[in-house]
Design an enzyme around this catalytic site. Structure first.
Site, PDB file in Angstrom:
ATOM      1  N   GLY A 165       0.832  -1.206   0.000  1.00 33.31           N
ATOM      2  CA  GLY A 165       0.000   0.000   0.000  1.00 33.31           C
ATOM      3  C   GLY A 165       0.861   1.248   0.000  1.00 33.31           C
ATOM      4  N   PHE A 166       0.205   2.365   0.025  1.00 34.23           N
ATOM      5  CA  PHE A 166       0.902   3.652  -0.005  1.00 34.23           C
ATOM      6  C   PHE A 166       1.824   3.804   1.213  1.00 34.23           C
ATOM      7  CE2 PHE A 166      -0.024   8.066   1.697  1.00 34.23           C
ATOM      8  CZ  PHE A 166       1.099   8.655   1.130  1.00 34.23           C
ATOM      9  N   TYR A 201     -16.815   2.147   8.231  1.00 34.47           N
ATOM     10  CA  TYR A 201     -15.345   2.158   8.211  1.00 34.47           C
ATOM     11  C   TYR A 201     -14.821   2.561   9.587  1.00 34.47           C
ATOM     12  CZ  TYR A 201     -10.609   3.667   7.128  1.00 34.47           C
ATOM     13  OH  TYR A 201      -9.246   3.825   7.133  1.00 34.47           O
TER      14      TYR A 201
END
Ligand code: UDP
Length: 334
Positions: A10-11, A149
């Protein structure tokens, strides 16, 4: 040391892997490549101390094998990005809750120090000027996917602290505020890379709402420094830490900075929220972390300014024509 980094493609994960390798450690990265990508690992894949497994944190057998080998774990794997979350609510909840449960239960079995990446989203719609770790959290109703979330990451926090209290698992929770920098894709709704890509294409920068909402943007390199610093400080164990910048900028001002830094002729347009998010979507007006806790423990203070970050993101995007072409397009896959 051998570090396991979940969400390693991921980033943030890819920057963390690079930094750990540069310090001489061995790194095992696992990622299901749903929002991460191999491209993020270009430059690391040939490193003799780096191993990458394309797999899912929801697979207990795979995770047991990895946790067993590691000395410590950075658990970053999660479904992220507002747009992604709104379009994939089941995957969001399952990855975040089930995945973290598997990682934490194995970490407890093998007694591995685990840092869990959480998010400023857990503060919900709190109206406080600055959010501190012990504040009440103000979440919205469950018929709005967005709050799923926040709840899923909050469940991760509860679970991590429960393993700490009941089974003595050494855990640290990091609540990350708007983290930005090279390699972050705007495909999942993040504003800064979206604006930079729009500016480089000479297209309008799409400010949602009236643009007076503010955020504090922190460079990913500083987040990585904080994450690693926390795992090396024994007094961090069992605690929650905000990690973010305290330099507040309005989204309209961000759009202006982006056009100035990139010298783009792009106009700035304002779009009503109803056009871009689900009905009833509630944006946060402000989101500023109180970082006293991590500053007092580690001396941590973010220093990289917004214009420099925008410049770095623009430089990165200029080298990646495909990303420039796709980022921030409303039709892009969410
Ligand atoms: N935003 C915007 N234009 C975009 C994408 C986002 O104006 O193309 C706004 C968004 O509504 C929010 C802010 O920028 O007010 C930050 O959005 P992001 O998704 O990056 O992060 P978060 O909302 O999670 O802080």
């Amino acid at each position: 040391m051998i570090y396991l980094v979940t969400g390693g493609a991921g980033f943030i994960g890819s920057h963390l892997c690079a930094r750990l390798l540069s310090e001489g450690h061995r790194v095992l990265a696992v990622d299901n490549l749903s929002t991460g990508s191999y491209a993020n690992l270009a430059g690391l894949s040939d490193h003799p101390k780096f191993s990458f497994v394309a797999g899912d944190v929801r697979h207990p057998e795979l995770m047991e094998e990895l946790v067993r080998q590691a000395d410590a774990i950075f658990h970053l794997a999660a479904a992220v990005g507002v747009r992604h979350i709104l379009h994939h609510p089941v995957e969001t909840l399952e990855t975040n809750i089930l995945g973290s449960h598997i990682v934490l239960s194995l970490a407890a079995r093998y007694r591995r120090l685990t840092l869990v990446a959480s998010t400023s989203e857990v503060y919900g719609k709190s109206r406080r000027e600055r959010f501190s770790e012990e504040d009440d959290l103000v979440l919205g109703p469950s018929h709005l996917s967005r709050w799923g979330y926040a709840c899923s990451k909050l469940a991760d926090e509860f679970l991590a602290l429960a393993y700490h209290r009941e089974q003595g698992l050494p855990v640290i929770i990091a609540r990350l505020f708007n983290t930005v920098g090279p390699r972050q894709t705007g495909r999942y709704g993040m504003v800064l890379p979206t604006f930079v890509a729009q500016a480089l294409r000479g297209e309008p920068l799409t400010v949602y709402g009236n643009g007076r909402q503010t955020r504090c943007f922190i460079h990913v390199a500083e987040v990585v420094e904080a994450l690693i610093g926390l795992t090396r400080e024994p007094r961090a164990t069992g605690h929650i830490f905000n990690i973010g910048s305290t330099e507040e900028v309005s989204i309209a001002h961000l759009a202006q900075v982006v056009t100035e830094v990139t010298r783009s002729p792009s106009p700035i347009v304002f779009l009503p929220y109803e056009q871009v998010y689900e009905a009833g979507y509630e944006d946060m007006d402000h989101r500023v972390p109180d970082i006293t806790k991590i500053r007092e423990l580690l001396g941590f203070t973010p220093r990289i300014r917004l214009a420099q970050i925008v410049q770095e993101v623009a430089n990165w995007l200029r080298e990646d024509a495909a990303a420039v072409a796709s980022l921030g397009r409303r039709t892009a896959a969410a």
